[in-house]
Design a protein around this motif. Sequence first.
Motif, PDB file in Angstrom:
ATOM      1  N   PHE A  27      -7.262   8.489   8.676  1.00 52.31           N
ATOM      2  CA  PHE A  27      -5.902   8.680   9.153  1.00 52.31           C
ATOM      3  C   PHE A  27      -5.031   7.493   8.747  1.00 52.31           C
ATOM      4  N   ILE A  28      -3.781   7.787   8.401  1.00 54.33           N
ATOM      5  CA  ILE A  28      -2.814   6.754   8.045  1.00 54.33           C
ATOM      6  C   ILE A  28      -1.554   7.010   8.868  1.00 54.33           C
ATOM      7  N   GLU A  29      -1.065   5.983   9.533  1.00 51.84           N
ATOM      8  CA  GLU A  29       0.155   6.088  10.337  1.00 51.84           C
ATOM      9  C   GLU A  29       1.090   4.942   9.995  1.00 51.84           C
ATOM     10  N   GLY A  30       2.377   5.152  10.267  1.00 51.92           N
ATOM     11  CA  GLY A  30       3.370   4.113  10.023  1.00 51.92           C
ATOM     12  C   GLY A  30       4.038   4.227   8.671  1.00 51.92           C
ATOM     13  N   LEU A  31       3.860   5.361   8.006  1.00 48.72           N
ATOM     14  CA  LEU A  31       4.501   5.568   6.711  1.00 48.72           C
ATOM     15  C   LEU A  31       5.988   5.812   6.925  1.00 48.72           C
ATOM     16  N   ASP A  32       6.780   5.539   5.893  1.00 45.16           N
ATOM     17  CA  ASP A  32       8.220   5.687   6.009  1.00 45.16           C
ATOM     18  C   ASP A  32       8.776   6.167   4.675  1.00 45.16           C
ATOM     19  N   GLY A  33       9.201   7.418   4.631  1.00 42.82           N
ATOM     20  CA  GLY A  33       9.755   7.962   3.397  1.00 42.82           C
ATOM     21  C   GLY A  33       8.669   8.396   2.440  1.00 42.82           C
ATOM     22  N   GLU A  34       9.019   8.506   1.164  1.00 40.37           N
ATOM     23  CA  GLU A  34       8.047   8.949   0.165  1.00 40.37           C
ATOM     24  C   GLU A  34       7.038   7.834  -0.109  1.00 40.37           C
ATOM     25  N   THR A  35       5.777   8.199  -0.046  1.00 44.61           N
ATOM     26  CA  THR A  35       4.682   7.242  -0.200  1.00 44.61           C
ATOM     27  C   THR A  35       3.670   7.807  -1.182  1.00 44.61           C
ATOM     28  N   LYS A  36       3.159   6.949  -2.056  1.00 45.71           N
ATOM     29  CA  LYS A  36       2.089   7.351  -2.970  1.00 45.71           C
ATOM     30  C   LYS A  36       0.788   6.730  -2.460  1.00 45.71           C
ATOM     31  N   ILE A  37      -0.210   7.592  -2.249  1.00 44.25           N
ATOM     32  CA  ILE A  37      -1.498   7.144  -1.732  1.00 44.25           C
ATOM     33  C   ILE A  37      -2.570   7.466  -2.769  1.00 44.25           C
ATOM     34  N   THR A  38      -3.338   6.448  -3.156  1.00 41.85           N
ATOM     35  CA  THR A  38      -4.380   6.608  -4.165  1.00 41.85           C
ATOM     36  C   THR A  38      -5.687   6.070  -3.611  1.00 41.85           C
ATOM     37  N   LEU A  39      -6.751   6.849  -3.779  1.00 44.82           N
ATOM     38  CA  LEU A  39      -8.086   6.427  -3.357  1.00 44.82           C
ATOM     39  C   LEU A  39      -8.929   6.195  -4.603  1.00 44.82           C
ATOM     40  N   TYR A  40      -9.542   5.011  -4.686  1.00 48.18           N
ATOM     41  CA  TYR A  40     -10.408   4.640  -5.806  1.00 48.18           C
ATOM     42  C   TYR A  40     -11.830   4.478  -5.308  1.00 48.18           C
ATOM     43  N   ASN A  41     -12.800   4.870  -6.148  1.00 51.53           N
ATOM     44  CA  ASN A  41     -14.189   4.600  -5.783  1.00 51.53           C
ATOM     45  C   ASN A  41     -14.538   3.165  -6.183  1.00 51.53           C
TER      46      ASN A  41
END
Length: 87
Positions: A27-41
């Motif tokens: 879970f991610i909270e506290g975002l504001d506006g357009e956000t890019k989220i990337t997960l790397y191994n």
Amino acid sequence: PLQSTQNQANIATQIDVYPSFTDGDLFIEGLDGETKITLYNSKGKRMIVRKQKGDKAYFSLANFANGEYLLQIEMKEQVKICKILKY
């Protein structure tokens, strides 16, 4: 390619990522506006790239292999990087 900026501290206190040790849900909270989220191994391969609007995000890592991942959150030209351990 993971990026680190001086702005990390600015959004680090604003964004909550939990749990950092998970068997699937993230879970991610506290975002504001357009956000890019990337997960790397652990080898630096991009596993997820998502553009998110709103103040919250949810990811299921249930189908991912156990191990260490890095979550990069880009918001308002700032970057936060979190270590996630999937067990």
